[in-house]
Design a protein around this motif. Sequence first.
Motif, PDB file in Angstrom:
ATOM      1  N   VAL A  19     -25.944 -31.513 -27.189  1.00 46.98           N
ATOM      2  CA  VAL A  19     -26.477 -31.482 -28.534  1.00 46.98           C
ATOM      3  C   VAL A  19     -27.975 -33.087 -28.661  1.00 46.98           C
ATOM      4  CG1 VAL A  19     -25.622 -32.893 -30.576  1.00 46.98           C
ATOM      5  CG2 VAL A  19     -24.447 -31.638 -29.747  1.00 46.98           C
ATOM      6  N   LEU A  20     -29.400 -32.975 -28.808  1.00 45.68           N
ATOM      7  CA  LEU A  20     -30.112 -33.244 -28.971  1.00 45.68           C
ATOM      8  C   LEU A  20     -30.475 -33.968 -30.383  1.00 45.68           C
ATOM      9  CD1 LEU A  20     -32.483 -32.023 -26.367  1.00 45.68           C
ATOM     10  CD2 LEU A  20     -31.371 -33.696 -26.028  1.00 45.68           C
ATOM     11  N   ARG A  21     -29.583 -33.476 -31.193  1.00 42.66           N
ATOM     12  CA  ARG A  21     -30.228 -33.748 -32.443  1.00 42.66           C
ATOM     13  C   ARG A  21     -29.555 -33.292 -33.232  1.00 42.66           C
ATOM     14  NH1 ARG A  21     -32.302 -31.503 -37.196  1.00 42.66           N
ATOM     15  NH2 ARG A  21     -33.554 -32.810 -38.586  1.00 42.66           N
ATOM     16  N   VAL A  22     -28.908 -34.259 -34.790  1.00 36.67           N
ATOM     17  CA  VAL A  22     -26.621 -33.528 -35.705  1.00 36.67           C
ATOM     18  C   VAL A  22     -28.005 -33.773 -36.999  1.00 36.67           C
ATOM     19  CG1 VAL A  22     -24.943 -34.212 -36.245  1.00 36.67           C
ATOM     20  CG2 VAL A  22     -26.002 -34.649 -33.234  1.00 36.67           C
ATOM     21  N   GLY A  23     -27.480 -32.223 -37.577  1.00 41.86           N
ATOM     22  CA  GLY A  23     -28.010 -32.405 -38.825  1.00 41.86           C
ATOM     23  C   GLY A  23     -27.733 -31.341 -39.619  1.00 41.86           C
ATOM     24  N   ALA A  24     -28.459 -30.985 -41.090  1.00 39.66           N
ATOM     25  CA  ALA A  24     -28.041 -30.107 -41.244  1.00 39.66           C
ATOM     26  C   ALA A  24     -27.996 -28.613 -40.341  1.00 39.66           C
ATOM     27  CB  ALA A  24     -28.877 -28.990 -41.866  1.00 39.66           C
ATOM     28  N   ASP A  25     -29.444 -28.494 -39.450  1.00 44.10           N
ATOM     29  CA  ASP A  25     -29.466 -27.971 -38.335  1.00 44.10           C
ATOM     30  C   ASP A  25     -29.306 -28.836 -36.826  1.00 44.10           C
ATOM     31  OD1 ASP A  25     -30.450 -26.156 -39.655  1.00 44.10           O
ATOM     32  OD2 ASP A  25     -32.473 -26.540 -39.926  1.00 44.10           O
ATOM     33  N   LEU A  26     -28.622 -28.140 -35.989  1.00 42.69           N
ATOM     34  CA  LEU A  26     -28.726 -29.006 -34.120  1.00 42.69           C
ATOM     35  C   LEU A  26     -29.605 -28.667 -33.682  1.00 42.69           C
ATOM     36  CD1 LEU A  26     -24.906 -28.378 -33.794  1.00 42.69           C
ATOM     37  CD2 LEU A  26     -26.096 -30.170 -34.509  1.00 42.69           C
ATOM     38  N   ARG A  27     -30.030 -29.571 -32.961  1.00 40.32           N
ATOM     39  CA  ARG A  27     -31.616 -28.964 -31.526  1.00 40.32           C
ATOM     40  C   ARG A  27     -30.533 -29.067 -30.172  1.00 40.32           C
ATOM     41  NH1 ARG A  27     -36.428 -28.217 -30.373  1.00 40.32           N
ATOM     42  NH2 ARG A  27     -37.121 -28.918 -32.141  1.00 40.32           N
ATOM     43  N   LEU A  28     -30.193 -27.803 -29.607  1.00 40.51           N
ATOM     44  CA  LEU A  28     -28.976 -28.200 -28.056  1.00 40.51           C
ATOM     45  C   LEU A  28     -30.103 -27.559 -27.210  1.00 40.51           C
ATOM     46  CD1 LEU A  28     -26.623 -25.416 -29.595  1.00 40.51           C
ATOM     47  CD2 LEU A  28     -26.560 -27.719 -29.560  1.00 40.51           C
ATOM     48  N   LYS A  29     -29.445 -28.688 -26.395  1.00 37.97           N
ATOM     49  CA  LYS A  29     -30.562 -27.950 -24.639  1.00 37.97           C
ATOM     50  C   LYS A  29     -29.734 -27.694 -23.961  1.00 37.97           C
ATOM     51  CE  LYS A  29     -31.639 -31.498 -21.936  1.00 37.97           C
ATOM     52  NZ  LYS A  29     -32.158 -32.905 -21.166  1.00 37.97           N
ATOM     53  N   CYS A  30     -29.932 -26.439 -23.209  1.00 38.80           N
ATOM     54  CA  CYS A  30     -29.737 -25.774 -22.237  1.00 38.80           C
ATOM     55  C   CYS A  30     -28.813 -26.539 -21.109  1.00 38.80           C
ATOM     56  CB  CYS A  30     -29.557 -24.480 -22.034  1.00 38.80           C
ATOM     57  SG  CYS A  30     -28.705 -23.635 -20.260  1.00 38.80           S
ATOM     58  N   ARG A  31     -27.782 -27.156 -20.483  1.00 40.59           N
ATOM     59  CA  ARG A  31     -26.862 -27.474 -19.323  1.00 40.59           C
ATOM     60  C   ARG A  31     -27.771 -26.848 -18.453  1.00 40.59           C
ATOM     61  NH1 ARG A  31     -23.120 -31.704 -20.027  1.00 40.59           N
ATOM     62  NH2 ARG A  31     -23.538 -31.834 -18.394  1.00 40.59           N
ATOM     63  N   GLY A  32     -27.914 -25.359 -18.356  1.00 42.32           N
ATOM     64  CA  GLY A  32     -28.857 -24.734 -17.168  1.00 42.32           C
ATOM     65  C   GLY A  32     -29.598 -24.431 -16.143  1.00 42.32           C
ATOM     66  N   CYS A  33     -30.499 -24.245 -17.258  1.00 42.29           N
ATOM     67  CA  CYS A  33     -32.032 -23.939 -17.411  1.00 42.29           C
ATOM     68  C   CYS A  33     -32.672 -24.991 -18.469  1.00 42.29           C
ATOM     69  CB  CYS A  33     -32.451 -22.764 -17.897  1.00 42.29           C
ATOM     70  SG  CYS A  33     -32.021 -22.129 -19.742  1.00 42.29           S
ATOM     71  N   GLU A  34     -32.581 -25.669 -18.799  1.00 42.76           N
ATOM     72  CA  GLU A  34     -32.817 -27.052 -20.015  1.00 42.76           C
ATOM     73  C   GLU A  34     -33.703 -26.542 -20.820  1.00 42.76           C
ATOM     74  OE1 GLU A  34     -34.994 -30.116 -17.958  1.00 42.76           O
ATOM     75  OE2 GLU A  34     -32.672 -30.164 -16.778  1.00 42.76           O
ATOM     76  N   HIS A  35     -33.683 -25.190 -21.438  1.00 41.53           N
ATOM     77  CA  HIS A  35     -34.514 -24.651 -22.152  1.00 41.53           C
ATOM     78  C   HIS A  35     -33.723 -24.921 -23.610  1.00 41.53           C
ATOM     79  CE1 HIS A  35     -36.217 -21.049 -25.177  1.00 41.53           C
ATOM     80  NE2 HIS A  35     -35.083 -21.112 -26.211  1.00 41.53           N
ATOM     81  N   MET A  36     -34.733 -25.355 -24.536  1.00 43.56           N
ATOM     82  CA  MET A  36     -34.290 -26.338 -26.182  1.00 43.56           C
ATOM     83  C   MET A  36     -34.191 -25.159 -27.488  1.00 43.56           C
ATOM     84  SD  MET A  36     -35.449 -30.198 -25.852  1.00 43.56           S
ATOM     85  CE  MET A  36     -37.027 -29.658 -24.357  1.00 43.56           C
ATOM     86  N   VAL A  37     -33.411 -25.452 -28.305  1.00 47.93           N
ATOM     87  CA  VAL A  37     -33.529 -24.469 -29.282  1.00 47.93           C
ATOM     88  C   VAL A  37     -32.588 -25.164 -31.101  1.00 47.93           C
ATOM     89  CG1 VAL A  37     -32.176 -22.436 -28.261  1.00 47.93           C
ATOM     90  CG2 VAL A  37     -30.906 -23.383 -29.044  1.00 47.93           C
ATOM     91  N   MET A  38     -33.005 -24.624 -31.951  1.00 45.45           N
ATOM     92  CA  MET A  38     -32.552 -25.094 -33.064  1.00 45.45           C
ATOM     93  C   MET A  38     -31.908 -24.723 -34.195  1.00 45.45           C
ATOM     94  SD  MET A  38     -35.087 -28.121 -34.843  1.00 45.45           S
ATOM     95  CE  MET A  38     -33.839 -29.317 -35.973  1.00 45.45           C
ATOM     96  N   LEU A  39     -30.773 -24.161 -33.826  1.00 43.83           N
ATOM     97  CA  LEU A  39     -30.093 -23.532 -34.433  1.00 43.83           C
ATOM     98  C   LEU A  39     -29.198 -24.292 -35.563  1.00 43.83           C
ATOM     99  CD1 LEU A  39     -27.895 -22.439 -31.901  1.00 43.83           C
ATOM    100  CD2 LEU A  39     -29.842 -20.926 -32.593  1.00 43.83           C
TER     101      LEU A  39
END
Length: 64
Positions: free
Chosen positions: A24-44
């Motif tokens: 978890v890189l960012r917390v709020g109404a949306d979460l920014r997540l970074k994959c621990r395998g390939c380091e791809h980042m998504v906001m969900l």
Amino acid sequence: MDIRLNDVLVLKKSHPCGSAEWEVLRVGADLRLKCRGCEHMVMLPRVSVEKNIKKIIRSGENDG
């Protein structure tokens, strides 16, 4: 649900790279997540992430 910065979330579905762990890189109404395998980042949206959590690994569980 109590999701904190730097926690590691184990989700029900894995990322295409094979890893199911997300940092978890960012917390709020949306979460920014970074994959621990390939380091791809998504906001969900928080709601969709909370539905798919299998386990939460706390970042500083043993810190006083």
